[in-house]
Design an enzyme around this catalytic site. Sequence first.
Site, short mmCIF file in Angstrom:
data_model
loop_
_atom_site.label_atom_id
_atom_site.label_comp_id
_atom_site.label_asym_id
_atom_site.label_seq_id
_atom_site.Cartn_x
_atom_site.Cartn_y
_atom_site.Cartn_z
N THR A 196 -12.88 1.40 3.27
CA THR A 196 -12.99 1.59 1.82
C THR A 196 -13.25 0.25 1.15
O THR A 196 -12.66 -0.77 1.52
CB THR A 196 -11.72 2.25 1.26
OG1 THR A 196 -11.63 3.59 1.79
CG2 THR A 196 -11.75 2.37 -0.26
N PHE A 198 -12.82 -1.85 -2.17
CA PHE A 198 -12.02 -1.92 -3.40
C PHE A 198 -12.61 -3.00 -4.31
O PHE A 198 -13.23 -3.95 -3.82
CB PHE A 198 -10.57 -2.33 -3.08
CG PHE A 198 -9.79 -1.31 -2.30
CD1 PHE A 198 -9.94 -1.19 -0.93
CD2 PHE A 198 -8.87 -0.49 -2.94
CE1 PHE A 198 -9.20 -0.25 -0.20
CE2 PHE A 198 -8.12 0.46 -2.22
CZ PHE A 198 -8.30 0.58 -0.85
#
Length: 302
Positions: A196, A198
């Site tokens: 992921t 961020f």
Amino acid sequence: MRKFPQPALAMVDSMRAAAALEPERAISFGGAPGSNSHQSTMQFAPEALPLPCYNFEDALDAVKTGFAGAAMIPIENSQHGRVADIHFLLPESGLAIVAEHFMAITHALMALPGAGGTFGPFDAAYSHPQALGQSREYLLARGIVPMAHADTAGAAAYVAARGEPNIAALAPPMAAELYGLTIVENAVEDAHDNTTRFVLLAQEPRDPAAIDPAQAMTTFVFEVKNQPAALYKALGCFATNGVNMTKLESYQKGASFAATMFYADIEGAPGNPAVDRAFEELEFHCNTVRLLGSYQRARKRG
Ligand SMILES: O=C(O)C(=O)C[C@]1(C(=O)O)C=C[C@@H](O)C=C1
């Protein structure tokens, strides 16, 4: 109801109290202690005071209202794509992206034992929709129904509070330890390179001149004019100026379906003559262009 499940409350209160003493050192995140966003915050800034907020919107509000110096927000996942709402929340927040951080994501299936200390079968697994999407095949193969919760660690706390052995949570392994669950199986994400991205948001943008030009990136949103070839022309501004675009996503704003918005990342930052020229030309083809921030890339693209 925007309230953390009971097993998370004492930890949330003590983290909030610590952050309140030094808000400029606090980084807000969406989720209960132990969530991926919490872990991303600790990885990115080990010296910061992580401030748990119920969701991404509250985490952004904490920065706007001065309860935190910055917010750590997941923006996209390698497997499951865009994190819902973020494209609306980021521009509306008025905050600037000042950094990015990539984190490998692993989910564990965790639960309370049933009678005799055995686990399963499970009727349902609770988690953030992103995590449920990242383990879709795993859950499908076992007939476990995905149930959305505000965040992964909060889902673990919720399953602990419910005290029923036929429900499970998908959450980071650390959440099992924090909320007294047992890990039934580790690494249940469907792709083992699950990652992921961020972004860190703050009230003040970074000065592009202070970023190493070879590593600078800029994120912006734009709305093209509703006319033929508008996107083609908009992209041409970057092509003819030799500016590399590393991400482009479209999304709808409002229900007219006429005003398509785009979210883009490019290499480089304002101050670089090629980037300045590209933005100058882009304005000409667009109704709106809004810079969300320039920052140092955390990873080379491509
Ligand atoms: O619920 C969490 O643990 C979060 O930090 C949210 C979130 C997300 O929304 O993408 C963060 C990383 C993972 O991709 C899964 C969930």
